[in-house]
Scaffold this motif. Structure first.
Motif, PDB file in Angstrom:
ATOM      1  N   ARG A 298      12.918 -45.169  32.109  1.00  0.00           N
ATOM      2  CA  ARG A 298      12.741 -45.983  30.902  1.00  0.00           C
ATOM      3  C   ARG A 298      11.632 -45.453  29.996  1.00  0.00           C
ATOM      4  O   ARG A 298      11.667 -45.667  28.796  1.00  0.00           O
ATOM      5  CB  ARG A 298      12.404 -47.433  31.285  1.00  0.00           C
ATOM      6  CG  ARG A 298      13.505 -48.156  31.979  1.00  0.00           C
ATOM      7  CD  ARG A 298      13.258 -49.653  32.083  1.00  0.00           C
ATOM      8  NE  ARG A 298      11.945 -50.068  32.503  1.00  0.00           N
ATOM      9  CZ  ARG A 298      11.560 -50.293  33.761  1.00  0.00           C
ATOM     10  NH1 ARG A 298      12.435 -50.098  34.746  1.00  0.00           N
ATOM     11  NH2 ARG A 298      10.346 -50.708  34.049  1.00  0.00           N
TER      12      ARG A 298
ATOM     13  N   GLU B  31      11.502 -55.828  25.610  1.00  0.00           N
ATOM     14  CA  GLU B  31      12.285 -56.949  26.133  1.00  0.00           C
ATOM     15  C   GLU B  31      12.538 -57.991  25.041  1.00  0.00           C
ATOM     16  O   GLU B  31      13.651 -58.512  24.920  1.00  0.00           O
ATOM     17  CB  GLU B  31      11.539 -57.599  27.305  1.00  0.00           C
ATOM     18  CG  GLU B  31      12.353 -58.647  28.024  1.00  0.00           C
ATOM     19  CD  GLU B  31      11.642 -59.193  29.242  1.00  0.00           C
ATOM     20  OE1 GLU B  31      12.079 -60.259  29.719  1.00  0.00           O
ATOM     21  OE2 GLU B  31      10.669 -58.582  29.718  1.00  0.00           O
TER      22      GLU B  31
ATOM     23  N   MET C  15      10.950 -47.152  35.750  1.00  0.00           N
ATOM     24  CA  MET C  15      10.019 -46.862  34.663  1.00  0.00           C
ATOM     25  C   MET C  15       9.837 -45.347  34.519  1.00  0.00           C
ATOM     26  O   MET C  15       9.905 -44.810  33.422  1.00  0.00           O
ATOM     27  CB  MET C  15       8.677 -47.537  34.923  1.00  0.00           C
ATOM     28  CG  MET C  15       7.708 -47.381  33.773  1.00  0.00           C
ATOM     29  SD  MET C  15       6.147 -48.219  34.056  1.00  0.00           S
ATOM     30  CE  MET C  15       6.599 -49.872  33.584  1.00  0.00           C
TER      31      MET C  15
ATOM     32  N   TYR D 113      19.130 -53.055  31.736  1.00  0.00           N
ATOM     33  CA  TYR D 113      18.693 -51.657  31.784  1.00  0.00           C
ATOM     34  C   TYR D 113      17.487 -51.499  32.710  1.00  0.00           C
ATOM     35  O   TYR D 113      17.431 -50.590  33.538  1.00  0.00           O
ATOM     36  CB  TYR D 113      18.361 -51.207  30.354  1.00  0.00           C
ATOM     37  CG  TYR D 113      17.732 -49.841  30.214  1.00  0.00           C
ATOM     38  CD1 TYR D 113      18.409 -48.689  30.568  1.00  0.00           C
ATOM     39  CD2 TYR D 113      16.442 -49.717  29.691  1.00  0.00           C
ATOM     40  CE1 TYR D 113      17.826 -47.430  30.411  1.00  0.00           C
ATOM     41  CE2 TYR D 113      15.857 -48.475  29.527  1.00  0.00           C
ATOM     42  CZ  TYR D 113      16.549 -47.334  29.891  1.00  0.00           C
ATOM     43  OH  TYR D 113      15.967 -46.107  29.733  1.00  0.00           O
ATOM     44  N   ARG D 114      16.529 -52.420  32.628  1.00  0.00           N
ATOM     45  CA  ARG D 114      15.323 -52.364  33.462  1.00  0.00           C
ATOM     46  C   ARG D 114      15.667 -52.502  34.945  1.00  0.00           C
ATOM     47  O   ARG D 114      15.026 -51.888  35.793  1.00  0.00           O
ATOM     48  CB  ARG D 114      14.339 -53.450  33.035  1.00  0.00           C
ATOM     49  CG  ARG D 114      13.017 -53.367  33.789  1.00  0.00           C
ATOM     50  CD  ARG D 114      11.993 -54.349  33.314  1.00  0.00           C
ATOM     51  NE  ARG D 114      12.517 -55.698  33.389  1.00  0.00           N
ATOM     52  CZ  ARG D 114      12.226 -56.657  32.530  1.00  0.00           C
ATOM     53  NH1 ARG D 114      11.407 -56.430  31.532  1.00  0.00           N
ATOM     54  NH2 ARG D 114      12.740 -57.853  32.670  1.00  0.00           N
ATOM     55  N   GLU D 115      16.675 -53.288  35.252  1.00  0.00           N
ATOM     56  CA  GLU D 115      17.086 -53.460  36.645  1.00  0.00           C
ATOM     57  C   GLU D 115      17.727 -52.185  37.210  1.00  0.00           C
ATOM     58  O   GLU D 115      17.636 -51.921  38.405  1.00  0.00           O
ATOM     59  CB  GLU D 115      18.077 -54.619  36.767  1.00  0.00           C
ATOM     60  CG  GLU D 115      17.429 -55.971  36.552  1.00  0.00           C
ATOM     61  CD  GLU D 115      18.455 -57.093  36.472  1.00  0.00           C
ATOM     62  OE1 GLU D 115      19.667 -56.845  36.691  1.00  0.00           O
ATOM     63  OE2 GLU D 115      18.044 -58.231  36.159  1.00  0.00           O
TER      64      GLU D 115
ATOM     65  N   THR E 192       2.976 -51.082  30.654  1.00  0.00           N
ATOM     66  CA  THR E 192       3.520 -52.161  31.472  1.00  0.00           C
ATOM     67  C   THR E 192       3.318 -53.522  30.813  1.00  0.00           C
ATOM     68  O   THR E 192       4.246 -54.334  30.756  1.00  0.00           O
ATOM     69  CB  THR E 192       2.862 -52.154  32.865  1.00  0.00           C
ATOM     70  OG1 THR E 192       3.075 -50.876  33.460  1.00  0.00           O
ATOM     71  CG2 THR E 192       3.447 -53.222  33.754  1.00  0.00           C
TER      72      THR E 192
ATOM     73  N   TYR F 253      18.120 -55.155  27.606  1.00  0.00           N
ATOM     74  CA  TYR F 253      16.983 -54.448  28.198  1.00  0.00           C
ATOM     75  C   TYR F 253      16.727 -54.926  29.625  1.00  0.00           C
ATOM     76  O   TYR F 253      16.391 -54.119  30.496  1.00  0.00           O
ATOM     77  CB  TYR F 253      15.709 -54.610  27.357  1.00  0.00           C
ATOM     78  CG  TYR F 253      14.599 -53.740  27.892  1.00  0.00           C
ATOM     79  CD1 TYR F 253      14.652 -52.359  27.724  1.00  0.00           C
ATOM     80  CD2 TYR F 253      13.552 -54.279  28.601  1.00  0.00           C
ATOM     81  CE1 TYR F 253      13.661 -51.546  28.247  1.00  0.00           C
ATOM     82  CE2 TYR F 253      12.554 -53.474  29.121  1.00  0.00           C
ATOM     83  CZ  TYR F 253      12.614 -52.103  28.944  1.00  0.00           C
ATOM     84  OH  TYR F 253      11.641 -51.300  29.472  1.00  0.00           O
ATOM     85  N   GLU F 254      16.889 -56.209  29.874  1.00  0.00           N
ATOM     86  CA  GLU F 254      16.719 -56.720  31.242  1.00  0.00           C
ATOM     87  C   GLU F 254      17.672 -56.014  32.204  1.00  0.00           C
ATOM     88  O   GLU F 254      17.274 -55.608  33.296  1.00  0.00           O
ATOM     89  CB  GLU F 254      16.943 -58.230  31.281  1.00  0.00           C
ATOM     90  CG  GLU F 254      15.825 -59.025  30.652  1.00  0.00           C
ATOM     91  CD  GLU F 254      16.098 -60.521  30.661  1.00  0.00           C
ATOM     92  OE1 GLU F 254      16.765 -61.013  31.602  1.00  0.00           O
ATOM     93  OE2 GLU F 254      15.641 -61.199  29.724  1.00  0.00           O
TER      94      GLU F 254
ATOM     95  N   GLU G 189       6.622 -52.840  27.505  1.00  0.00           N
ATOM     96  CA  GLU G 189       7.746 -53.459  28.215  1.00  0.00           C
ATOM     97  C   GLU G 189       8.081 -54.820  27.602  1.00  0.00           C
ATOM     98  O   GLU G 189       9.243 -55.142  27.424  1.00  0.00           O
ATOM     99  CB  GLU G 189       7.417 -53.626  29.707  1.00  0.00           C
ATOM    100  CG  GLU G 189       7.527 -52.362  30.516  1.00  0.00           C
ATOM    101  CD  GLU G 189       8.956 -52.058  30.952  1.00  0.00           C
ATOM    102  OE1 GLU G 189       9.670 -52.946  31.449  1.00  0.00           O
ATOM    103  OE2 GLU G 189       9.353 -50.892  30.811  1.00  0.00           O
TER     104      GLU G 189
END
Length: 172
Positions: free
Chosen positions: A94, A142, A158, A152-154, A134, A149-150, A138
């Motif tokens: 990310r 979000e 990072m 994608y983050r899962e 962070t 994005y949530e 982030e």
């Protein structure tokens, strides 16, 4: 030529420059009369290593930035996006530019040949950069992209140390 960008980006750039310059002034003042700082061999070795680290840092930032431009549609502030980018290096990690940014203080300290910067200032600055990303970036991303994005983050870490990702990150 007027550069249009957001206040958030300007604040982060100014903080980052103040850290690098302030850290260098502090470290050089502490190191000035130490035997290691006076060693030509030490300076040559650290300068060469610093140059290599900075080369990798700038390459990572350039490659991440080039891919990030795919998220710019229309007339928006510089260094901003209005589309979530999940392709190229962003499919591996990310925050590829974070990788480069965290290398910069170390490369700078090595280039300066400052033991204090290398051992004390650079790690603190690297930690500060990680915390800034962070806590602030982030959250901004979000808010901007929501559920997309949530998800994608899962799915995407990072940063990633997988060989394929590092090769993409540091390619010419």
């Amino acid at each position: 030529m007027k550069i249009k960008t957001s206040l958030s980006v300007v604040i982060r750039i100014v903080l980052w420059l103040l850290m690098l310059i302030g850290g260098a002034v502090y470290a050089l003042a502490k190191d000035w009369h130490t035997p290691l700082f006076g060693s030509v061999v030490f300076h040559l070795a650290t300068a060469l290593l610093g140059f290599v680290v900075l080369l990798f840092a700038f390459r990572a930032a350039a490659n991440g930035g080039r891919e990030l431009t795919k998220g710019r549609v229309g007339d928006i502030p510089r260094l901003e996006t209005n589309r979530l980018v999940t392709t190229g290096i962003f499919s591996c990690m990310r925050h590829p530019m974070l990788f480069g940014l965290t290398l910069l203080p170390l490369g700078w300290g090595l280039l300066l040949g400052s033991p204090t910067f290398i051992m004390h200032v650079a790690p603190l600055e690297m930690l500060f950069i990680l915390v800034m990303v962070t806590l602030f970036e982030e959250k901004e991303v979000e808010r901007k992209f929501g559920k997309a994005y949530e998800k994608y983050r899962e799915e995407v870490p990072m940063v990633s140390f997988r060989r394929k990702c590092l090769k993409t990150l540091f390619q010419k």
